[in-house]
Design an enzyme around this catalytic site. Structure first.
Site, PDB file in Angstrom:
ATOM      1  N   LYS B  75       0.846  -1.194   0.000  1.00  0.00           N
ATOM      2  CA  LYS B  75       0.000   0.000   0.000  1.00  0.00           C
ATOM      3  C   LYS B  75       0.884   1.247   0.000  1.00  0.00           C
ATOM      4  O   LYS B  75       1.916   1.285   0.679  1.00  0.00           O
ATOM      5  CB  LYS B  75      -0.856  -0.060   1.269  1.00  0.00           C
ATOM      6  CG  LYS B  75      -1.871   1.055   1.442  1.00  0.00           C
ATOM      7  CD  LYS B  75      -2.657   0.812   2.754  1.00  0.00           C
ATOM      8  CE  LYS B  75      -3.724   1.853   2.981  1.00  0.00           C
ATOM      9  NZ  LYS B  75      -4.499   1.573   4.232  1.00  0.00           N
ATOM     10  N   SER B 144      -9.341   1.683   3.457  1.00  0.00           N
ATOM     11  CA  SER B 144      -8.418   2.480   2.687  1.00  0.00           C
ATOM     12  C   SER B 144      -7.423   1.686   1.861  1.00  0.00           C
ATOM     13  O   SER B 144      -6.787   2.247   0.961  1.00  0.00           O
ATOM     14  CB  SER B 144      -7.655   3.392   3.644  1.00  0.00           C
ATOM     15  OG  SER B 144      -6.862   2.623   4.534  1.00  0.00           O
ATOM     16  N   SER B 168      -9.785  -0.870   7.447  1.00  0.00           N
ATOM     17  CA  SER B 168      -9.149  -0.672   6.146  1.00  0.00           C
ATOM     18  C   SER B 168      -8.468  -1.875   5.530  1.00  0.00           C
ATOM     19  O   SER B 168      -7.976  -1.789   4.407  1.00  0.00           O
ATOM     20  CB  SER B 168      -8.143   0.472   6.234  1.00  0.00           C
ATOM     21  OG  SER B 168      -8.799   1.708   6.348  1.00  0.00           O
TER      22      SER B 168
END
Lengths: 425, 427
Positions: B75, B144, B168
């Protein structure tokens, strides 16, 4: 003029705010002192022009905010967008972060300026930087926040940021004869501070006056400025020798016992406090958490830049830390949680603990920054700590006493520390 | 005989082929890169793909290593020294840190090949990136960790890291139909992860099977790899609807009830159980932590780039966080400690807790990444969580179930997960 570098942060701020002092004049006095005392080697990559430019900008803006143009020193494990950040390591030579750390940005937002970056040991760990003790260059200033402690003690800057994973704020502050503060874990943001141990790293403050701590807390937590209550009365004091009492020298034993006697005579209720049996070895659990987390958080340096990491860090922390089994680490985390609950119980009977800040005076030699035996337990405990200067030892170097309060009662700890300070002087 | 579409293999299968010599690590990476080229215009899972570097790393990888050249994505909330790092914010355009997060370093050291950076919402918060759900691009992939979930689901990469402050990791994994794992708090070294809420941020991982999760977990922690072991007896599971059951959609509720029935039929003991009363306020405690930390943690952006923060972040957590008092923050921490102790005692009554990973299938919108209401509580409780695909929603999108274990019993949760995965039969 001249001499404004001797002012505490809080005193300097009141003059800056009233117009009795300009940020430029204060910054110049600090820079002059640094130039005169360059042999202390408290700073790294200092850019006097940039410091003055910030001060002039603060003056032009009317010195707004809680800090009103006050210059502060920033340990070089804390990111600054406008200055190199090198973590005390050749791996990061010339590194210029993209953004400020949160504590730096909050300082600037409150009208403060960044005088420069202070020397840290390699990655806020063991291998020392160049800084010497300002009272005797043959002795260590302590570490890892070596430059902040020496710079503040030597009147080169009123206040510096430190960080503490073992004893890296309280111990150098005590060695250098100034005030050090490690807040309750979780209160100061760590964004932009090089992460060593997620369960231990705590941003701290080094200064010459307790009032400076109250001021900077307001800046860093963005809360109304709560000044110290000097009418709070005598605290209940627990003398805590800790299971490592034998590591301290006789002078320190006498200092703690003598201080306890004076505070009792001055009206404080003083009792002895001991850790319960399961926590006699608590420092060993700190070490396990410390080594395990440092090895995993410094994986990039440990694995991809091993040849640029000091041998002492590899041999004593990173290699052993990487070998600790997960189950042993988890056991240490669970013991630490139980220890925190135990401390909560101890604090039902007393308001603060009185305990050594360090085993004695700053040791001779620059090869080691000293022993964190009287700090690491409190770092693991997440409790707030203050060290106060308390005279000198046989070599004429400063001694400190440490006060520890219950977690999340930092304001009361500062009130108690002010009471103790008044009785020490 | 050539292996068709190596990118569709699990990580364990890829590593097995590399070890057996039936596939090269380079061929695996090449196949993933081709899949990305084909699908990225629709899915938009990546902030940066380092194709040439990944191929070179695959050629240099050791078949004797744990990961044997198997690729992974991280990420874009993690620092990388050899790739741009943008945190999902225009403020960080052009940022190239000097440091590499442990979440990249440790899998690389275990022989994994870092393929690139996956899309994150702004600072792992709410404002979404461009990623679409690979099952239907009109739907959110969740967030997220949007890019990681979508990339793993779409066979672009078998493994990816995420972070969870509210929901997330688990929620996007469930929305995209993959396996998501959030370990006990702080089990994966956080160095180089841009903090959202330090008290809660937990690095997690995604894959397409429980076995792959176990492999990647070992690499992330630099621990010996033990394959998850099938439990000798069927587990005792707490069916926990949580205090937020009325926020669940009919499809989310139906998939959970159906999964419970199927697991019961397969021999599991299913007991209805609710969180202890002490945890009643847990979701509010999670919000208080995140709101209080937001203005302080985002001080660098507020100071120099305020106009480039999304209105959602500025007017949400940053403004909201300024209104909280220090005592409210301290109380949240004390309450959370108390809740964790109560939850740990309670969880000891079961092999795992069976609950929802999200209200239902992914919402039909790219403007929001969905509701973390079924995640924040477990994040605060620091308990390990595993989501597994378990069914479909009304539009044919995946719906998952979530298993939650005792704190610090992460490996045990994966064992239970292996049993549940095999009985649910969803892949």
């Amino acid at each position: 003029m001249g001499g404004s570098n001797q002012l505490s942060a809080a005193d300097a701020v009141s003059r800056l705010s009233s117009g009795a002092l300009t940020a430029e004049a204060l910054t110049r006095d600090c820079l002059d002192r640094m130039a005169e005392r360059a042999s202390v080697k408290a700073w790294t990559n200092l850019d006097p022009d940039h410091a003055l430019a910030q001060a002039r900008a603060a003056d032009r803006a009317g010195r707004p905010g809680l800090l009103a143009g006050l210059p502060i020193g920033v340990k070089d494990v804390i990111d600054t967008f406008d200055m190199p950040t090198q973590h005390g390591s050749s791996i990061y030579k010339g590194n210029r972060p993209f953004a400020d750390a949160a504590c730096v940005a909050l300082t600037r937002m409150a009208g403060g300026t960044i005088l420069g970056k202070t020397v840290t040991t390699e990655f806020a760990n063991r291998f020392p930087g160049a800084t010497v003790h300002p009272h005797n260059p043959g002795h260590t200033p302590g570490g890892s926040s070596s430059g902040s402690a020496a710079g503040v003690a030597d009147f080169q800057v009123p206040l510096g940021f430190g960080t503490q994973t073992g004893g890296s704020t309280i111990r150098p502050a005590a060695f250098c004869g100034v005030v050090g503060y490690k807040p309750s874990f979780g209160e100061f943001s760590r964004v932009g501070i090089k992460l060593q141990c997620q369960n231990l790293d705590t941003l701290g403050l080094i200064c010459r006056n307790l009032d400076d701590i109250a001021l900077m807390r307001a800046v860093l937590i963005e809360m109304p400025h709560r000044t110290i209550d000097r009418a709070a009365g005598a605290p209940r004091i627990g003398v805590c020798r800790t299971p490592l009492w034998d590591v301290a020298d006789g002078v320190t034993h006498a200092l703690i016992e003598g201080t306890a006697g004076r505070l009792s005579a001055a009206g404080a209720a003083v009792v002895e406090v001991e850790f319960a049996a399961p926590f006699r070895d608590i420092a060993a659990y700190h070490q396990r958490v410390f080594y395990y987390e440092a090895a995993h958080n410094y994986a990039y340096e440990h694995i991809e830049h091993r040849d640029q990491v000091s041998q002492v860090l590899l041999d004593t922390v990173l290699d052993p830390g990487a070998a600790i089994p997960l189950a042993d680490y988890i056991e240490a985390l669970e013991v630490a949680e139980a220890f925190r609950a135990h401390l909560d119980d101890l604090f039902r009977e007393v308001d603060v603990l009185l305990t050594p800040s360090a085993p004695g005076e700053a040791p001779e030699g620059l090869g080691s920054t000293g022993n964190s035996a009287f700090n690491s337990t409190w770092t693991l405990s997440w409790a707030p700590c203050v060290t106060l200067p308390a005279g000198t030892g046989p070599k004429g170097l400063p001694l400190g006493v440490q006060l520890v309060g219950p977690r999340f009662a930092d304001e009361k700890l500062l009130d108690a520390a002010a009471w103790v300070e008044a009785k020490l002087n | 005989m050539p292996i068709p579409e190596p990118h569709r293999l699990s990580a364990v299968e890829m590593a097995g082929h590399v070890e057996a010599g039936s596939l090269s690590a380079e061929a695996v990476v090449q196949s993933c890169l081709e899949r990305i080229r084909e699908r990225e215009p629709v899915v938009r899972a990546w902030a940066h793909v380092a194709g040439d570097e990944a191929l070179a790393a695959a050629r240099a990888s050791s078949p004797g290593s744990l990961m044997k050249g198997v690729p992974f994505g991280i990420k874009d909330i993690f620092d990388t020294a050899d790739m741009p790092t943008g945190y999902g914010s225009p403020i960080y355009t052009g940022c190239r840190p000097a440091f590499q997060a442990s979440a990249a370093t440790l899998p690389r050291a275990a022989g994994g090949v870092l393929l690139g950076k996956t899309v994150t919402t702004e600072f792992a918060n709410r404002h979404p990136g461009p990623t679409a759900n690979p099952h239907d691009p009109g739907f959110t992939p969740g967030g997220s960790s949007s890019g990681s979930a979508a990339a793993v689901a779409d066979f672009m990469v078998p493994l990816a890291t995420g972070t969870q402050t509210g929901g997330s990791v688990i929620r996007p994994a469930a929305y995209c139909g993959v396996v998501g794992f959030k370990p006990s708090f702080n089990m994966f070294a956080p160095a180089g992860m841009h903090p959202n809420t330090e008290t809660l941020d937990t690095i997690g991982i995604m894959a397409r099977s429980v076995a792959d999760i176990a492999l990647f977990r070992a690499a992330m922690m630099a621990i010996p790899y033990d394959k998850p072991a099938m439990p000798e007896r069927a587990p005792r599971l707490a069916l926990c609807r949580t205090p937020h059951w009325d926020k669940a959609a009919p499809d989310g509720q139906a998939v959970l009830e159906d999964a419970a029935n199927r697991l019961r039929a397969a021999g599991a003991e299913i007991v209805e159980a609710e969180l202890p009363n002490a945890c009643g306020n847990v979701s509010e405690v999670q919000n208080r932590h995140s709101y209080f930390e937001a203005p302080r943690n985002h001080a660098p952006e507020r100071h120099r780039h305020e106009a480039q923060l999304s209105p959602a972040l500025r007017h949400g957590r940053i403004e909201g966080g300024k209104k909280l008092t220090l005592d409210e923050f301290r109380a949240a921490w004390r309450e959370a400690d108390h809740m964790r102790a109560a939850a740990q005692d309670w969880a000891g009554n079961f092999d795992a807790i069976l609950t929802l990973p999200a209200p239902g299938q992914a919402p039909r919108s790219l403007a929001s990444t969905g509701d973390a209401i079924f995640n924040g509580l477990w994040t605060v409780l620091y308990m390990p969580c595993l989501t597994l695909p378990a069914g479909k929603g009304p539009d044919g999108l995946p719906v998952g179930v979530q298993l939650v274990g005792k704190r610090h019993a992460d490996a045990r949760l994966l064992d239970i997960g292996l049993w549940v995965e095999s009985r649910l039969g969803a892949k």
